[in-house]
Design a protein around this motif. Structure first.
Motif, short mmCIF file in Angstrom:
data_model
loop_
_atom_site.label_atom_id
_atom_site.label_comp_id
_atom_site.label_asym_id
_atom_site.label_seq_id
_atom_site.Cartn_x
_atom_site.Cartn_y
_atom_site.Cartn_z
N CYS A 7 46.85 33.62 35.92
CA CYS A 7 45.91 35.02 36.50
C CYS A 7 44.65 34.58 35.97
CB CYS A 7 46.52 36.04 35.60
SG CYS A 7 45.75 37.51 35.87
N THR A 8 43.61 34.97 37.06
CA THR A 8 42.15 34.72 36.87
C THR A 8 41.45 36.20 36.64
OG1 THR A 8 41.51 34.77 39.11
CG2 THR A 8 42.11 32.65 38.19
N SER A 13 43.67 34.08 30.75
CA SER A 13 44.14 33.04 31.97
C SER A 13 45.82 33.10 31.63
CB SER A 13 43.67 31.77 31.80
OG SER A 13 42.19 31.76 31.38
N THR A 53 31.05 35.79 46.04
CA THR A 53 29.73 36.15 45.66
C THR A 53 28.75 35.19 46.36
OG1 THR A 53 29.84 34.87 43.47
CG2 THR A 53 30.49 37.26 43.36
N LYS A 76 41.64 34.90 51.32
CA LYS A 76 40.96 33.81 50.81
C LYS A 76 40.59 32.70 52.00
CE LYS A 76 42.61 29.69 47.90
NZ LYS A 76 43.68 29.28 46.93
N HIS B 50 27.77 34.78 40.16
CA HIS B 50 29.27 35.22 40.22
C HIS B 50 29.84 36.24 39.32
CE1 HIS B 50 28.42 32.68 36.67
NE2 HIS B 50 29.49 33.03 36.37
N HIS B 51 31.09 36.46 39.68
CA HIS B 51 31.61 37.68 38.98
C HIS B 51 32.46 37.22 37.72
CE1 HIS B 51 35.81 37.74 40.97
NE2 HIS B 51 35.05 36.61 41.55
N LEU B 55 34.36 42.85 31.76
CA LEU B 55 35.79 43.14 31.60
C LEU B 55 35.99 43.77 30.27
CD1 LEU B 55 38.07 40.62 33.48
CD2 LEU B 55 38.08 43.10 33.77
N LEU B 195 36.32 28.00 30.86
CA LEU B 195 37.50 28.70 30.77
C LEU B 195 38.67 28.25 32.07
CD1 LEU B 195 35.63 31.94 30.53
CD2 LEU B 195 36.74 31.06 28.59
N THR B 196 39.85 28.46 31.54
CA THR B 196 40.98 28.06 32.22
C THR B 196 40.83 28.94 33.67
OG1 THR B 196 42.61 28.06 30.63
CG2 THR B 196 43.62 27.98 32.75
N ARG B 197 40.30 30.22 33.74
CA ARG B 197 40.21 30.78 35.05
C ARG B 197 39.39 30.01 35.97
NH1 ARG B 197 36.37 35.79 33.84
NH2 ARG B 197 37.60 36.72 35.55
N VAL B 200 40.95 27.19 37.74
CA VAL B 200 41.52 27.61 38.92
C VAL B 200 40.78 28.16 39.91
CG1 VAL B 200 43.41 29.29 39.53
CG2 VAL B 200 43.31 28.22 37.12
N GLN B 201 39.92 29.14 39.96
CA GLN B 201 39.21 29.55 40.94
C GLN B 201 38.27 28.87 41.43
OE1 GLN B 201 38.22 33.63 39.64
NE2 GLN B 201 36.91 33.09 38.06
N ASP B 205 40.89 26.15 43.84
CA ASP B 205 40.91 26.56 45.03
C ASP B 205 40.30 25.92 46.16
OD1 ASP B 205 42.27 29.14 44.35
OD2 ASP B 205 40.17 30.20 44.52
N LEU B 304 31.43 34.69 26.55
CA LEU B 304 31.61 35.83 27.21
C LEU B 304 30.40 36.89 26.85
CD1 LEU B 304 35.27 36.90 26.86
CD2 LEU B 304 34.08 35.89 28.78
N PHE B 417 48.08 30.97 22.72
CA PHE B 417 47.33 29.76 22.81
C PHE B 417 45.95 29.89 22.09
CE2 PHE B 417 49.69 30.26 26.80
CZ PHE B 417 50.12 28.91 26.81
N ARG B 419 42.16 27.85 22.37
CA ARG B 419 41.15 26.76 23.04
C ARG B 419 39.74 26.90 22.53
NH1 ARG B 419 43.60 29.89 27.28
NH2 ARG B 419 45.70 28.61 28.16
N GLU B 422 37.47 29.19 24.23
CA GLU B 422 37.66 30.47 24.13
C GLU B 422 37.22 31.12 22.81
OE1 GLU B 422 41.33 31.53 26.11
OE2 GLU B 422 40.50 30.52 27.79
#
Lengths: 118, 453
Positions: A7-8, A13, A53, A76, B50-51, B55, B195-197, B200-201, B205, B304, B417, B419, B422
């Motif tokens: 999850c991002t 995560s 973005t 996507k 970027h976004h 949060l 960061l892991t996210r 991934v993104q 991707d 963050l 977890f 890391r 983080e």
């Protein structure tokens, strides 16, 4: 079948585990630490979407590029097409944060908006 | 030379400076000033298009400029004074700031409290000492980010990125979207630094390979970079002979760490923590010089911005309190006794020796020295006032799972977890700290026994 989706939505995560049936249906969702993880993993399995973005050219402002984003995530597979679309956009200052730069970009139903005032 | 006076002067108009100034104002500081070197406020957020920001703070995913704009708008609604395109040359321990700009020339600004919010800088090729030629086309990831997002041109077509810090990962995606090819992201650690996210993104991707436990051993090219040699590394990070291979590229981006920008701090003699490279501070985020506070990336590098804003508010409130007349007089009374509190700890850890005493004297309370224990790389603040609500920000040395982080005997926090990338936040209350008897508080990671089904 077990499928893992990271999850991002936030920096936690979560590694969300999806149990997928033979007919590609989601049977079970595990290891998400909040409801957002559940909806993210579901969308990710069915039809992944991303917030794009990028920047567009701006005239008469302190910088030459204006940052923009899609108001909501878009499919996507359309990311590159939207990038080509935005490459030729030229706006004029003043722009306010939240102004719509392109309405309903590529028929996605999602607007491209300015992310700062300039 | 022009002379000005302020209650609270904030050096730096990025996210830390903005939040600190706002908090100082809300806390009742009458004259608040933000001094910014750039031609606009917002700091590095303005190029982080970027976004993923906000949060925690705003419960929604904002881009960097959107996050900045919210704070800038808030500052504009107050009477906080802002000096743009103004460079601070020096600060003194009497809390005088020497600054310069093109319209007012040289200025002396007397402040009752100063907040350091200068942010950080990127490590460069020079800091890494990568062998090879010295061609054009080697950039820090943040510099490339500025070229693309603010100035509107892309510095190359085929890039290799060294280091998997967040900016490097974000730039891998940005380059790809702008039509450049990212050949690989090369990371010396056995895991991604960012960061892991973002892995991934930004990488997964787009099918960008992340090559772990490897580094660049040579840069090729005469005028412009033509390629790099990468090699695997052993556990001591030394390249393993025979594992070398070449990757051709016209651009190399470095995302290999950030260093708090403490030139002004060290010039005035503020004690720095050798691990964070930022000032050693107390619960009020006050440095070793009374009345000078620090927050944001100048204090320690954050992942963050939400935490930066929160930390900056602590510094802003404390600076406003310090600047108020009441705080001034009580300080003088305590100082005049010439004695610190009865059980003032002196640290046996060299860098903070003597600092605790001074702070006890100035804030009128005894302090507890924080000791980073097993698998804890650092903790900020380095010393805490037990009678104050304190937020500890800490980082671990290496990743682990199913552990708990123990705050002395006071608190035990379970983590699935942990890391290094983080940052972990722990809140301590005066009630909790009242139970602590020692002058030291040990923070360490212990393994939890977990029964897997």
């Amino acid at each position: 079948m077990i499928k893992t989706v990271i999850c991002t939505v936030c920096p936690l995560s979560c590694e969300v585990e999806l149990t997928i049936s033979a007919t590609n249906e989601i049977e079970k969702i595990m290891h998400n630490r909040c409801p957002r993880g559940k909806s993210y993993a579901t969308t990710e399995h069915i039809a992944p979407r991303r917030t794009l973005t990028t920047t567009v050219h701006i005239e008469g402002a302190i910088h030459s590029m204006l940052p923009v984003r899609t108001y909501e995530p878009i499919p996507k597979e359309l990311l590159h097409q939207v990038m080509q679309e935005t490459a030729n956009i030229n706006v004029t200052s003043p722009i306010k944060m939240g102004d719509i730069i392109v309405r309903d970009i590529l028929g996605t139903g999602v607007n491209l908006i300015a992310t700062r005032s300039m | 030379m022009k002379q000005l006076t302020f209650d609270v002067a904030v050096i730096g108009g990025g996210p830390a400076g903005l939040a600190a100034a706002l908090a100082a104002k809300e806390q009742g500081a009458t004259r608040v000033l933000i001094i910014e070197r750039n031609l606009e406020l917002g700091g590095i957020l303005q190029q982080c298009i970027h976004h993923g920001f906000g949060l925690h703070r705003f419960k929604q995913e904002l881009t960097g400029p959107e996050y900045a704009q919210r704070f800038i708008d808030m500052v504009c609604r107050t009477d906080i004074e802002v000096m743009l395109e103004t460079m601070v040359l020096e600060i003194t321990n009497q809390k005088q700031i020497y600054a310069i700009n093109q319209t007012q020339g040289m200025m002396q600004i007397d402040a009752k409290a100063i907040i350091l919010a200068m942010g950080c800088r990127e490590r460069t090729r020079g800091a890494l000492r990568i062998p090879g030629t010295r061609p054009a086309g080697v950039f820090t990831a943040g510099a490339a980010q500025r070229f693309v997002n603010i100035d509107g041109y892309i510095p190359g077509k085929r890039a290799v990125i060294l280091g998997s810090g967040d900016i490097g990962l974000i730039m891998a995606r940005r380059f790809t979207l702008e039509g450049a090819e990212v050949k690989a992201v090369v990371e010396i650690l056995p895991y991604a630094a960012g960061l892991t996210r973002n892995v991934v993104q930004c990488l997964d991707d787009y099918g960008i390979p992340l090559i772990l436990q490897s580094t660049i051993t040579c840069i090729h090219g005469k005028e412009r970079i033509e390629g790099v040699t990468i090699a695997q590394v052993d556990q001591d990070w030394n390249p393993i002979a025979g594992t070398e291979r070449d990757i051709s590229c016209d651009t190399l981006l470095l995302s290999v760490g950030l260093i708090p920008e403490n030139e002004l701090s060290s010039q005035v003699g503020i004690q720095l923590d050798p691990v964070t490279n930022g000032p050693a501070v107390d619960s009020n985020l006050m440095t070793s010089i009374p009345g000078i506070f620090a927050c944001g990336n100048v204090l320690h590098v954050h992942d963050l911005v939400d935490f930066v804003s929160q930390e900056a508010e602590t510094a802003g409130c404390a600076a406003a309190a310090w600047a108020s007349e009441k705080q001034y007089s009580s300080t003088r009374i305590i100082a005049s006794t010439g004695k610190p509190g009865p059980c003032c700890p002196t640290s046996d850890s060299i860098p903070f020796d003597g600092v605790a005493n001074e702070c006890c004297a100035t804030w009128g309370s005894t302090q507890i020295i924080i000791k980073p224990g097993n698998n804890i790389r650092y903790v900020v603040p380095q010393r805490i006032c037990p009678d104050k609500k304190t937020t500890l920000y800490l980082r671990v040395r290496k990743p682990d799972q199913d552990v708990s982080i123990n705050v002395g005997e006071l608190k035990r926090m379970k983590h699935t977890f942990i890391r290094p990338s983080e940052m972990i936040k722990i809140n301590l209350t005066p009630e909790l700290l009242a139970r602590h008897q020692s002058d030291y508080l040990d923070i360490h990671v212990v393994k939890e026994m977990v029964h897997h089904d």
